[in-house]
Each structure stands twice: as C-alpha cells, then as structure tokens.
Design an enzyme around this catalytic site. Structure first.
Site, PDB file in Angstrom:
ATOM      1  CG  LEU A 169       4.290  21.329 -15.297  1.00  8.66           C
ATOM      2  CD1 LEU A 169       3.792  22.314 -14.246  1.00  8.66           C
ATOM      3  CD2 LEU A 169       3.120  20.661 -15.986  1.00  8.66           C
ATOM      4  CE  LYS A 175       8.491  24.575 -12.095  1.00  7.08           C
ATOM      5  NZ  LYS A 175       9.656  24.159 -11.315  1.00  7.08           N
ATOM      6  NE  ARG A 208       9.946  15.510 -12.356  1.00  2.81           N
ATOM      7  CZ  ARG A 208       8.785  16.120 -12.544  1.00  2.81           C
ATOM      8  NH1 ARG A 208       7.963  15.694 -13.478  1.00  2.81           N
ATOM      9  NH2 ARG A 208       8.442  17.151 -11.810  1.00  2.81           N
TER      10      ARG A 208
END
Length: 671
Positions: free
Chosen positions: A87, A119, A140
């Site tokens: 992000l 977050k 990720r």
C-alpha cells in the site's frame, strides 16, 4: 458410546473433529472458552487415541496435524494467483485529504465510503481454501510469489483448517496478517530468558521468525495469531459481496478471525476521527500496529480506480508518527553502503524505542552531524523513522559533558583503505574503491548482472551473497572463472541450476560496449550516458585513457560525470578488473544507430503493457532510431506510447495535450 465397532467409532471420530474445531474457534478466535482446559485436553487425547488405532482416517483437516511435521530443507516457491500488493503510505493529514479528493474525482462522486481498519505490524500471508479446505499458505514474498509455509500455518490454532458455514466458495484466497499478541510475546520471552535462550526483539520479528521456521514443530510451540483482512483469488466471482465490510462479515461466518477494530467511514472528518481514536488507544491495544488502513468500501468502485505501479489506487496506509526516546552517544563510526556512500552512525547506549532495543542510529552524512552538532558523549533524542530506521533527531545540549568529542570524517575507507572523496556539490562522501571495496562488492555484482547490463540470468542477490561470503568471487572478472563444482555446491543450487548459470555467464561475453560500460557501475553513468560514451569512443581502452577535457566533448557529459569517470578509471584496481574482463573473452560490439527521420531527436514516454514487446524492448528500438526515452511526461514530450493498463502518465499526457499513440503507431514511425 455403547460400542467400539468401527461404524460407531467412525461416528465418534467425526463428532470429535467437529466438536474440537468448534471449541478451538471459540477459544482462539472469539476469545470465549466453552470448556475448561482439562476437559478440552480429554477430548483431544481421545481423538489422538482413535487416530493411533486408525491412521487411515487421518486427513490434512485433522486438528492433530497442528503439531507440525517433518522438518523441511527449504521452502518451495508459490506464485500468487492474484499479486499481493503493498500500500502507499501517508504520514500527514494533507496526504489523506488528497487521497480522498483523487478517489472522488476519479469516481465522479461527492462522497466515497471507506472501510477503516488497523495496519498490523506482522507478516502478510495468503491462505488458499479449496471447497473449504486449507490447501496452501504462502508469504507475500516479492508480491508476485512467496514461500510455501502451509505446514507452519496449520499449527496456528486461530486459522481454520476447514471453513464453516453454508455458503463456501470453490476457491477462496484469504489475505491477512500473522502476528503475536503482546501478552503471548512477553510470556514467550520470559520463558526463553529462564531457559537461557535468545529473546526476540519485538513481536513482529518473533512472528516472522516463527513462521519461517523450516521445522514446523518449532512453529507449533510459538503463540502465533492471525487476522483476515483481504481477498486474493476467488471462484465463483458471484460469491463476492458488494463491499469490503460485507466481505469481512462473510469471513466471520466462515469461521475466520477478523479484527473488530474497524469501521465504515463516510468523510474525511470521519477518517481523521478514526485515525485519532485508534492513535489515542494505540499503546493499550493487545497487539502492535503502525497505522490504520483505508480502503474504498465498494468493490465496484475499487475496480474503477484500479492500480498504479505496485499499489492499489483505492487504498492507503495512514502511518502514526515515529516514537522517540533519549539515550547517550557512546561513539560515532562510519559505515560503507552498497554504492560506496559513507554514512556516520551513532553507537548508542541501548534504549527501547517503539518496542525495539536500539543501539545504533544513522546520522545520514557529515553535514547532518555538523548541523545537529552531535558529539560523542551527548544525550540525544532517537526516533524510529517510519517505525523502522532509527535516527538521531536532536541533541539535548543542556546535558552535554565537558569532554564531549566532535566527529571527524575519516579520509580512508574503513573497509578497503581507498581514498574517501566528496564532491563539492554533494552531501554524501563516498569510497573511491569501487569494485575493489568489499562493502560495495555485492551490489556491484548484482548491478553487473542486471538485465539492462550484462543480463546474467539466474545471478540474483542470494547467489551473489554466497559467492562473496565464501570468497569465491571478489570482482565481476571472477564470475568468468567460476567452475561447475563451486556453483553446484552452493545452497539452493542444484546441478541443473549451476549448469544454467554457467551458460548465462558464458553468453554474457557477447554484449555491447554500451552495456559493458553501464555494467561497471561508474557513478553518474546510466544507460543513456553509457551509450553516448560507447558511440563516441568505440572501444573500452579509448574510454579508459580519456581525460576530463576529452570527456567534456561527449554529448550530455558535464564536469560531474567527467570527474566521476576519470576518478573511477584512475583507480588501479578498477583498471585491473576491466583488463581481466576483457581478457576473459569479452566481445564488445558497438551498436549502429538506424536513424529514423520521424523520431530522431524526439522525446518519448512509455506507459502500460504493450501487445508484442516489453517497454525495455520498445525503449531500445526508439533509442537506436535516435529518439530519447524519458521517465515522465512534460510539455517537452513529443509522444506518449500507451499500452493496456496505462497509468498516471497517460492522464498527464491528456492534461498537457501530448499526442498519445499505441505500439503499432510507434512501429509505423520507426519504418
């Protein structure tokens, strides 16, 4: 149970599976224990006894599989069906206001609803469920692919091995965060201290380190938790709710843990109120966070906004200010960065900043040390900038001792003893050692192998780390002396990979003079300058012997670039490496420009995805024809070549009235 017949025992086994799953969900997800631990343990032992007698009944969904299995030698790679994007960050309220304005203008609406959530400071994970069963879990990684950590994820009791509810999609990739509750982290560290084992610095490191254990039995002993917050692949698409908030509610129905600290926000005022509210209770939350996240709530509106680069346009992470603490400067050393930058670093008395023990902090450069007047012995305020990189913010001069010592920048590199130089108009001092300097060696090799340089496929950062750490390669010239056995013995490098890398190294001997010059990593010499130098000098030796005055006659080469080139070439070890490379069989060709009158001297900007070539290939074609390819759109841009998924450059071109063409029209200009 009236009988031990297989039929009744099978029924009992199925009941225990369902009952224990229900109890785990209540305990780990809802924080609402339904049975005393001793009763849960009794049921669990009964399950294990049945499985011991009938091992053929055990499936991957069994709760007994959470204890971990055989240790792995390495993690397999998993390609994400839908990329796991990062992000964009905002640190100021003005950035948030601008984000809201962009969303409203792009959607042509007066108000946008946002899903506000926390977050988390943990590790992003993707969980793939097929027909409700957890089949794969991956980190990720680089966003396109990550590591397969399925065995470790299955040990986390907050994550269901089997989804519950009636409306379960065929394929569901759940995105979320693995983390540790603060109380669990503190308890784990206390136990480690009592056993004389190493303690973790913070919950994030503990979570990441625990999840990336090759032995899942170790992971099973770590108190990891999980929150779901996003979506990857999905089949059928008709299952998708209309909004992000509805998606999270659907996750709850499926038995997935979702953080309750979330809210749908309808204006900038509500967004800022949510940010301030969470910030006020940040220190009292049971887990670490470093900000809040806003996502456009409507999936239809998300689709309209799309993505830019590696981040969505419809979401933003709003970070909290860094935390600060006071400590004492014990000394000031210098570190040599990967590009030779000399950075002063303050050695500090250990201090807790944002939950992390800080012992070193950057002072950035010599001018910053003088501006802040940081001296050895000073009391300073230290901040974790962005909650990551510690830096010295200011000096508490009222506490300065009489024997405080000023910092003096060394004249020689502490790693290779080469001269440290600093150009008059630059803040950063640099080691002139270049390829000879050990601190710069790894990055020099990675740059040398880059696809825009010598294009050595397979020579990535992990391989370079091993080659340098094992002293197999000191300079790029050593790459051409590597043997099959040395490569095959590297970690994660089998015989086939070693053979492929040797072939790639051999193929790189046939390249252009421009690529070779660029590959050397001379400061200020990028691809375009390397091509200009190659066209001007036509040989490597001619460039090596060029004076500053001669270099200034080359197109677009000014005093700074000329000084950088001569400084590099005057270092004896740099010249030696170049000679070794040339002696290894390098065949350096000089590209001939095929001038196209239609594009010669014109400035192009490339954006989006082209149907038959990459942007790099298009750039090469244009430059060979005499055009210039720029990175951003301005009034001086002659053409923007736009492919599919073109981003902000296309919008800028339309705003400035710059002609926009596609790949086919570009190729017609080149004819």
């Amino acid at each position: 149970m009236s009988s031990n017949s297989p039929t009744n025992l099978a029924d009992r086994y199925a009941f225990l599976q369902a009952e224990l799953a229900r109890l785990e969900h209540a305990y780990y997800v809802l924080d609402n224990p339904l049975l005393p631990d001793i009763e849960y343990d009794r049921l669990y032992r009964e399950l294990l006894d049945i499985e011991a007698a009938h091992p053929q009944w055990v499936t991957s969904e069994s709760l007994s599989q959470r204890v971990g299995g055989t240790a792995l030698k390495e993690f397999d790679s998993v390609t994400h069906a839908v990329p796991m994007l990062s992000l964009n960050n905002a640190f100021e309220d003005s950035e948030l206001i601008a984000f809201d304005r962009r969303c409203r203008e792009a959607l042509h609406v007066e108000h946008v609803a946002y899903a506000g959530e926390l977050k988390f400071d943990g590790l992003a994970i993707s969980l793939r469920y097929e027909n409700g069963t957890l089949v794969t879990a991956a980190t990720r990684g680089d966003g396109a692919s990550g590591e397969d950590v399925t065995a470790n994820i299955k040990t986390i009791r907050a994550i269901p091995l089997k989804l519950t509810g009636k409306n379960i999609p065929e394929i569901l990739e759940v995105r979320g965060e693995v983390f540790m509750y603060l109380k669990d982290f503190e308890k784990m560290n206390r136990q480690a201290a009592e056993l004389g084992e190493k303690e973790f610095a913070n919950p994030r490191n503990a979570a990441a380190g625990s999840l990336r254990q090759l032995d899942s039995k170790i992971t099973a002993k770590r108190p990891l938790s999980f929150f779901a917050y996003g979506l990857g692949a999905l089949e059928p698409q008709s299952w998708l709710p209309k909004t992000h908030e509805e998606l999270l509610n659907a996750y709850v129905e499926l038995g997935l843990p979702v953080c309750s600290e979330r809210r749908v926000l309808h204006s900038v005022e509500e967004i800022l109120a949510f940010y301030n509210e969470i910030g006020a209770k940040r220190d009292s939350l049971p887990y670490d966070i470093d900000g809040v996240v806003y996502k456009v709530n409507s999936f239809a509106e998300q689709a309209k906004l799309g993505f830019v680069s590696r981040a969505p346009r419809f979401a933003l992470a709003h970070k909290y200010p860094a935390q600060e603490a006071l400590t004492t400067v014990l000394g000031i050393d210098v570190q040599v960065g990967r590009t030779g930058a000399i950075t002063p670093v303050a050695r500090l008395a250990p201090v807790e900043v944002g939950g992390v023990t800080v012992t070193n902090a950057t002072l950035h450069n010599e001018d910053e040390v003088k501006r802040k007047d940081v001296r050895i012995g000073d009391t300073v305020s230290v901040r974790r900038a962005g909650d990551v990189i510690p830096e010295v913010v200011s000096v508490i001069k009222e506490r300065r001792p009489s024997d405080a010592k000023e910092f003096v920048m060394p004249s020689r590199c502490p790693v290779c003893d080469s001269h440290i130089e600093r150009l008059a108009d630059e803040a950063v001092a640099r080691c002139s050692g270049g390829l000879f300097c050990g601190a710069q060696r790894k990055q020099a090799l990675i740059h040398f192998a880059h696809r825009r340089a010598l294009d050595i496929e397979g020579l990535g950062e992990k391989i370079v780390d091993q080659l340098v750490d094992q002293n197999l390669v000191r300079t790029p010239a050593d790459l051409y002396r590597l043997g099959f056995t040395a490569l095959a013995n590297l970690e994660r490098m089998g015989e086939k990979s070693a053979d492929n890398l040797i072939q790639a190294i051999n193929q790189s001997r046939n390249t252009t003079l421009a690529r070779f010059i660029f590959a050397l990593g001379i400061r200020h010499v990028g691809e375009t300058t390397a091509k200009d130098l190659a066209n001007h000098y036509q040989s490597m030796h001619a460039l090596m012997d060029a004076s500053v005055e001669e270099l200034l006659t080359v197109k677009d080469v000014g005093p700074v670039v000329a000084d950088s080139i001569t400084s590099f070439m005057q270092e004896a070890h740099n010249r030696e490496v170049i000679e070794q490379l040339l002696a290894s069989g390098m065949q350096l060709s000089v590209e001939e420009k095929i001038i196209s009158a239609a594009v010669f001297g014109k400035t192009f900007v490339l954006t989006g995805t082209f149907p038959t070539m990459t942007r790099d290939e298009a750039k090469d074609l244009l430059e060979k024809a005499g055009a210039k390819v720029a990175g951003s759109v301005s009034k001086k841009t002659d053409y923007v070549v736009a492919g599919t998924d073109a981003g902000s450059k296309l919008a800028k071109a339309e705003e400035l009235g710059v002609p926009v063409i596609d790949e086919e029209e570009m190729l017609n200009l080149l004819k």
